[in-house]
Design a protein around this motif. Structure first.
Motif, PDB file in Angstrom:
ATOM      1  N   SER A 141       0.820  -1.219   0.000  1.00  0.00           N
ATOM      2  CA  SER A 141       0.000   0.000   0.000  1.00  0.00           C
ATOM      3  C   SER A 141       0.854   1.270   0.000  1.00  0.00           C
ATOM      4  N   GLN A 142       2.139   1.149   0.290  1.00  0.00           N
ATOM      5  CA  GLN A 142       3.023   2.320   0.321  1.00  0.00           C
ATOM      6  C   GLN A 142       3.781   2.487  -0.997  1.00  0.00           C
ATOM      7  N   LYS A 143       3.294   1.863  -2.037  1.00  0.00           N
ATOM      8  CA  LYS A 143       3.877   1.980  -3.374  1.00  0.00           C
ATOM      9  C   LYS A 143       5.334   1.554  -3.452  1.00  0.00           C
ATOM     10  N   VAL A 144       5.664   0.462  -2.768  1.00  0.00           N
ATOM     11  CA  VAL A 144       6.993  -0.104  -2.919  1.00  0.00           C
ATOM     12  C   VAL A 144       6.901  -1.167  -4.013  1.00  0.00           C
ATOM     13  N   ALA A 145       7.865  -1.162  -4.906  1.00  0.00           N
ATOM     14  CA  ALA A 145       7.932  -2.168  -5.958  1.00  0.00           C
ATOM     15  C   ALA A 145       9.194  -2.991  -5.734  1.00  0.00           C
ATOM     16  N   VAL A 146       9.010  -4.270  -5.454  1.00  0.00           N
ATOM     17  CA  VAL A 146      10.133  -5.173  -5.265  1.00  0.00           C
ATOM     18  C   VAL A 146      10.330  -5.918  -6.581  1.00  0.00           C
ATOM     19  N   LEU A 147      11.501  -5.739  -7.177  1.00  0.00           N
ATOM     20  CA  LEU A 147      11.829  -6.376  -8.448  1.00  0.00           C
ATOM     21  C   LEU A 147      12.928  -7.396  -8.191  1.00  0.00           C
ATOM     22  N   LEU A 148      12.654  -8.636  -8.518  1.00  0.00           N
ATOM     23  CA  LEU A 148      13.628  -9.707  -8.327  1.00  0.00           C
ATOM     24  C   LEU A 148      14.253 -10.018  -9.678  1.00  0.00           C
ATOM     25  N   VAL A 149      15.537  -9.716  -9.824  1.00  0.00           N
ATOM     26  CA  VAL A 149      16.219  -9.856 -11.110  1.00  0.00           C
ATOM     27  C   VAL A 149      17.226 -11.001 -11.031  1.00  0.00           C
ATOM     28  N   SER A 150      16.901 -12.090 -11.690  1.00  0.00           N
ATOM     29  CA  SER A 150      17.792 -13.251 -11.722  1.00  0.00           C
ATOM     30  C   SER A 150      18.938 -12.994 -12.689  1.00  0.00           C
ATOM     31  N   VAL A 151      20.130 -13.402 -12.283  1.00  0.00           N
ATOM     32  CA  VAL A 151      21.296 -13.299 -13.157  1.00  0.00           C
ATOM     33  C   VAL A 151      21.703 -14.680 -13.679  1.00  0.00           C
ATOM     34  N   ASP A 152      20.780 -15.638 -13.596  1.00  0.00           N
ATOM     35  CA  ASP A 152      21.024 -16.945 -14.207  1.00  0.00           C
ATOM     36  C   ASP A 152      21.224 -16.759 -15.707  1.00  0.00           C
ATOM     37  N   PHE A 153      21.873 -17.738 -16.344  1.00  0.00           N
ATOM     38  CA  PHE A 153      22.026 -17.681 -17.801  1.00  0.00           C
ATOM     39  C   PHE A 153      20.661 -17.714 -18.463  1.00  0.00           C
ATOM     40  N   LYS A 154      20.505 -16.993 -19.560  1.00  0.00           N
ATOM     41  CA  LYS A 154      19.253 -16.957 -20.311  1.00  0.00           C
ATOM     42  C   LYS A 154      18.809 -18.374 -20.700  1.00  0.00           C
ATOM     43  N   SER A 155      19.763 -19.243 -20.987  1.00  0.00           N
ATOM     44  CA  SER A 155      19.449 -20.628 -21.376  1.00  0.00           C
ATOM     45  C   SER A 155      18.788 -21.416 -20.246  1.00  0.00           C
ATOM     46  N   LYS A 156      18.857 -20.907 -19.023  1.00  0.00           N
ATOM     47  CA  LYS A 156      18.272 -21.594 -17.859  1.00  0.00           C
ATOM     48  C   LYS A 156      16.865 -21.087 -17.515  1.00  0.00           C
ATOM     49  N   LEU A 157      16.334 -20.182 -18.319  1.00  0.00           N
ATOM     50  CA  LEU A 157      15.021 -19.593 -18.026  1.00  0.00           C
ATOM     51  C   LEU A 157      13.953 -20.671 -17.835  1.00  0.00           C
ATOM     52  N   ALA A 158      13.740 -21.504 -18.848  1.00  0.00           N
ATOM     53  CA  ALA A 158      12.669 -22.509 -18.788  1.00  0.00           C
ATOM     54  C   ALA A 158      13.013 -23.685 -17.882  1.00  0.00           C
ATOM     55  N   SER A 159      14.280 -24.078 -17.846  1.00  0.00           N
ATOM     56  CA  SER A 159      14.641 -25.277 -17.090  1.00  0.00           C
ATOM     57  C   SER A 159      14.864 -25.025 -15.596  1.00  0.00           C
ATOM     58  N   ASN A 160      15.329 -23.840 -15.231  1.00  0.00           N
ATOM     59  CA  ASN A 160      15.644 -23.570 -13.824  1.00  0.00           C
ATOM     60  C   ASN A 160      14.826 -22.436 -13.209  1.00  0.00           C
ATOM     61  N   VAL A 161      14.836 -21.281 -13.866  1.00  0.00           N
ATOM     62  CA  VAL A 161      14.269 -20.080 -13.242  1.00  0.00           C
ATOM     63  C   VAL A 161      12.752 -20.169 -13.098  1.00  0.00           C
ATOM     64  N   VAL A 162      12.050 -20.471 -14.182  1.00  0.00           N
ATOM     65  CA  VAL A 162      10.579 -20.537 -14.113  1.00  0.00           C
ATOM     66  C   VAL A 162      10.115 -21.594 -13.108  1.00  0.00           C
ATOM     67  N   PRO A 163      10.649 -22.819 -13.143  1.00  0.00           N
ATOM     68  CA  PRO A 163      10.218 -23.799 -12.123  1.00  0.00           C
ATOM     69  C   PRO A 163      10.551 -23.354 -10.695  1.00  0.00           C
ATOM     70  N   PHE A 164      11.698 -22.697 -10.499  1.00  0.00           N
ATOM     71  CA  PHE A 164      12.080 -22.203  -9.181  1.00  0.00           C
ATOM     72  C   PHE A 164      11.060 -21.177  -8.677  1.00  0.00           C
TER      73      PHE A 164
END
Length: 160
Positions: free
Chosen positions: A74-97
């Motif tokens: 409600s206080q307009k805080v935006a928490v952005l979580l930026v993964s630095v995993d390799f792009k090739s790991k997007l579907a296999s690691n990051v999304v399932p995580f």
């Protein structure tokens, strides 16, 4: 008979929409897009955490960011979580995580090919180690390159 078929299609579309709305998306983002995302919300405080699925301290502190995002929404805080995993790991690691951990804050995968270049653009003092977090409110900015407890996170957020 036609009404039943129409109803089944309607039900399928509603169910598909509901499942899509509930699942967290992980978007690719480059440094320019991240800076634009932050610039577009000048009245908000941004807490940008850089992490990876293979980083134990990062994983340990992620619930703290989730708690901050939920408790101060409600206080307009935006928490952005930026993964630095390799792009090739997007579907296999990051999304399932992200699904397994049920992350609610916005999640991105940094889409940059030259680590030293993006590290310097994010913060010149950054050695490149993670976890790392930037707190941004208007023109104020604070960079911290270490794991944060919830109390530390809250203190930094409130003192910005």
């Amino acid at each position: 008979m036609k009404e039943i078929k129409t109803f089944k299609i309607f039900l399928f579309v509603c169910l598909a929409f509901t499942l899509t709305a509930q699942s967290q998306k992980v978007k690719l983002i480059n440094v320019d897009q991240l800076q634009e995302r932050i610039k577009n919300g000048k009245d908000s405080t941004y807490v940008v955490n850089f992490w990876a699925t293979w980083c134990a301290p990062c994983i340990k502190e992620l619930p703290n960011f989730e708690k901050l995002g939920a408790e101060y929404k409600s206080q307009k805080v935006a928490v952005l979580l930026v993964s630095v995993d390799f792009k090739s790991k997007l579907a296999s690691n990051v999304v399932p995580f992200v699904k397994r951990k049920n992350l609610k804050n916005e999640v991105f995968l940094l889409n940059e090919s030259n680590p030293q270049e993006y590290i310097d653009r994010i913060d010149p003092s950054w050695s490149g180690s993670i976890p790392a977090t930037i707190f941004i409110k208007n023109d104020k900015r604070k960079f911290i390159e270490s794991e944060l407890t919830y109390e530390q996170l809250l203190t930094e957020y409130k003192n910005l």
